[in-house]
Design an enzyme around this catalytic site. Structure first.
Site, PDB file in Angstrom:
ATOM      1  N   GLY A   1       0.854  -1.196   0.000  1.00 27.06           N
ATOM      2  CA  GLY A   1       0.000   0.000   0.000  1.00 27.06           C
ATOM      3  C   GLY A   1       0.879   1.232   0.000  1.00 27.06           C
ATOM      4  N   ARG A   2       0.327   2.315   0.562  1.00 24.00           N
ATOM      5  CA  ARG A   2       1.089   3.580   0.576  1.00 24.00           C
ATOM      6  C   ARG A   2       2.430   3.410   1.292  1.00 24.00           C
ATOM      7  NH1 ARG A   2      -3.674   4.528   2.628  1.00 24.00           N
ATOM      8  NH2 ARG A   2      -5.262   5.641   1.420  1.00 24.00           N
ATOM      9  N   ILE A   3       2.371   2.851   2.505  1.00 24.88           N
ATOM     10  CA  ILE A   3       3.593   2.785   3.316  1.00 24.88           C
ATOM     11  C   ILE A   3       4.554   1.740   2.755  1.00 24.88           C
ATOM     12  CG2 ILE A   3       4.513   2.342   5.636  1.00 24.88           C
ATOM     13  CD1 ILE A   3       1.817   3.547   6.715  1.00 24.88           C
TER      14      ILE A   3
ATOM     15  N   THR B   1       5.996  -2.439  11.545  1.00 25.54           N
ATOM     16  CA  THR B   1       5.533  -1.102  11.954  1.00 25.54           C
ATOM     17  C   THR B   1       4.040  -0.960  11.655  1.00 25.54           C
ATOM     18  OG1 THR B   1       6.181  -0.191   9.800  1.00 25.54           O
ATOM     19  CG2 THR B   1       7.767   0.067  11.595  1.00 25.54           C
TER      20      THR B   1
ATOM     21  N   ARG C   1       0.713  -3.376  12.708  1.00 25.34           N
ATOM     22  CA  ARG C   1      -0.049  -3.609  13.925  1.00 25.34           C
ATOM     23  C   ARG C   1       0.478  -4.881  14.587  1.00 25.34           C
ATOM     24  NH1 ARG C   1      -1.372   0.880  13.698  1.00 25.34           N
ATOM     25  NH2 ARG C   1      -3.448   1.827  13.732  1.00 25.34           N
TER      26      ARG C   1
ATOM     27  N   GLU D   1      -0.448  -2.921  23.962  1.00 20.93           N
ATOM     28  CA  GLU D   1       0.312  -1.671  24.077  1.00 20.93           C
ATOM     29  C   GLU D   1      -0.272  -0.844  25.214  1.00 20.93           C
ATOM     30  OE1 GLU D   1       0.323   0.154  20.179  1.00 20.93           O
ATOM     31  OE2 GLU D   1       1.374  -1.537  19.301  1.00 20.93           O
TER      32      GLU D   1
ATOM     33  N   HIS E   1       5.543   2.296  19.490  1.00 17.39           N
ATOM     34  CA  HIS E   1       4.541   2.716  18.491  1.00 17.39           C
ATOM     35  C   HIS E   1       4.728   4.191  18.106  1.00 17.39           C
ATOM     36  CE1 HIS E   1       0.313   1.590  16.846  1.00 17.39           C
ATOM     37  NE2 HIS E   1       0.920   2.426  16.035  1.00 17.39           N
TER      38      HIS E   1
ATOM     39  N   ALA F   1       6.209   5.151  14.878  1.00 15.48           N
ATOM     40  CA  ALA F   1       6.659   5.268  13.480  1.00 15.48           C
ATOM     41  C   ALA F   1       6.217   6.585  12.823  1.00 15.48           C
ATOM     42  CB  ALA F   1       6.203   4.075  12.665  1.00 15.48           C
TER      43      ALA F   1
HETATM   44  C1  GLV Z   1      -0.530   4.453  13.471  1.00 17.87           C
HETATM   45  O1  GLV Z   1      -0.285   3.336  13.804  1.00 17.87           O
HETATM   46  C2  GLV Z   1      -1.679   4.839  12.730  1.00 17.87           C
HETATM   47  O2  GLV Z   1      -2.539   4.001  12.444  1.00 17.87           O
HETATM   48  O3  GLV Z   1      -1.795   6.022  12.404  1.00 17.87           O
END
Ligand code: GLV
Length: 337
Positions: free
Chosen positions: A157-159, A238, A240, A269, A288, A290
């Site tokens: 996807g985007r990331i 990074t 879930r 978390e 968490h 990123a």
């Molecule tokens: C971070 O984990 C988000 O979903 O923005």
């Protein structure tokens, strides 16, 4: 006409508050911690909109507690903390903030790839703990090469795509698995090969996870998948936490099925003290963070507020999760401004 009432579940960047305040009566949870479920239910009961974070479980009960609720706007790209189908049934618009955190998250994923490959956190602990007694040793802290190696991306996807783009500088071979294959043109542009999950796991030197958390991706990386990885490979997550089976990962690290892992996300978390990953030297851990740059977080807060205001103005928000909600409650019936 009375202003719409909005609850914001934590203090958020001013960029978001500046968008909300001219239009809404805003109540903010001032505590450092997220509201408890009881608190969320209480606060939602007289509100038209909610600005929430990924730490807020916006489930059936929370959605049911707000008869006036028209919009739940999350400051996050993930929305697995919101019961979207229940929201849709109730005519509640759900919005999110993709895009603006892509670069920050991809950069951080690279920080973790490099950290696990080069044992950065471990080396830092070693120096601080005054364990560094020999100035230089030929075999001290041997890490893994990154340049020219194979990067396996799960979820393009985007990331995932932004992570791939950054790999060009390292002249890496790129391969990916995604339940939905990207268009050929995109594969060509990125210079990435599509293959099965099994092949990615078997061939990659670095496997990085970028799929959303859904029932189908729960423990997508479990014991069998970790068993397929090379003993020299590293896993980075990074996305879930529950996409990776943490118990299986701890075993994989202890028994050297893989060389290391770097994680920004966890099943629970904040991490629980009994989590075995805490005690494994070659696991790099982060809380968490990123997307945690000022640029990214300010933009996320602003966009979440803009999404919410759009719904209350009876306009389609830029980042709507549940487009089918418009058939349950047309925008004209969400309009208050
Ligand atoms: C971070 O984990 C988000 O979903 O923005």
């Amino acid at each position: 006409m009375a202003k719409p009432k909005v609850y914001v579940t934590r203090e958020i960047p001013k960029a978001g508050m500046d968008v909300l305040k001219p239009y809404c009566e805003v109540e903010v949870n001032q505590a450092e911690q997220p509201p408890t479920k009881a608190e969320l239910i209480l606060r939602a009961s007289d509100k038209d909109g909610l600005i929430c974070l990924l730490t807020d479980q916006v489930d059936k009960e929370v959605l049911a507690s707000g008869p006036q609720l028209k919009v739940v706007s999350s400051i996050s790209v993930g929305f697995n903390h919101i019961d979207v189908s229940e929201a849709t049934k109730r005519g509640i618009y759900v919005t999110y903030t993709p895009g603006v955190l892509t670069d920050a998250t991809a950069d951080f994923t690279w920080a973790l790839i490099m950290a696990t490959a080069k044992r950065v956190a471990e080396a830092d602990r070693y120096v601080r703990d005054l364990k560094w007694k020999i100035a230089w040793a030929p075999m001290m802290f041997l890490g893994s090469e990154v340049y020219g190696r194979t990067l396996g991306i799960i979820g393009l996807g985007r990331i995932g795509s932004a992570v791939a783009e950054r790999a060009k500088g390292f002249r890496m071979k790129l391969m990916y698995y995604d339940p939905v294959r990207a268009p050929t043109q995109k594969e060509k542009e990125v210079g990435i090969e599509y293959t099965s999950l099994e092949n990615v796991l078997k061939q990659a030197d670095f496997v990085t996870v970028h799929v959303p958390y859904l029932p189908e991706t729960h423990h997508l990386i479990g014991r069998d998948q970790l068993r397929m990885m090379k003993p020299t490979a590293h896993l980075v997550n990074t996305a879930r936490g529950p996409i990776v089976d943490e118990a299986a990962l701890a075993t994989a690290i202890k028994e050297k099925w893989i060389a290391g892992a770097a994680l920004d996300v966890f099943a629970k978390e904040p991490i629980e003290s009994q989590n075995p990953l805490l005690h494994l030297e070659n696991v790099t851990l982060a809380p968490h963070i990123a997307s945690a740059t000022g640029e990214s977080r300010f933009a996320m807060a602003r966009i979440a507020a803009e999404n919410l205001i759009a719904v209350l103005k009876g306009e389609k928000p830029t980042f709507l999760v549940n487009a089918d909600v418009m058939t349950v409650r047309p925008l004209s019936r969400a309009k208050m401004l």
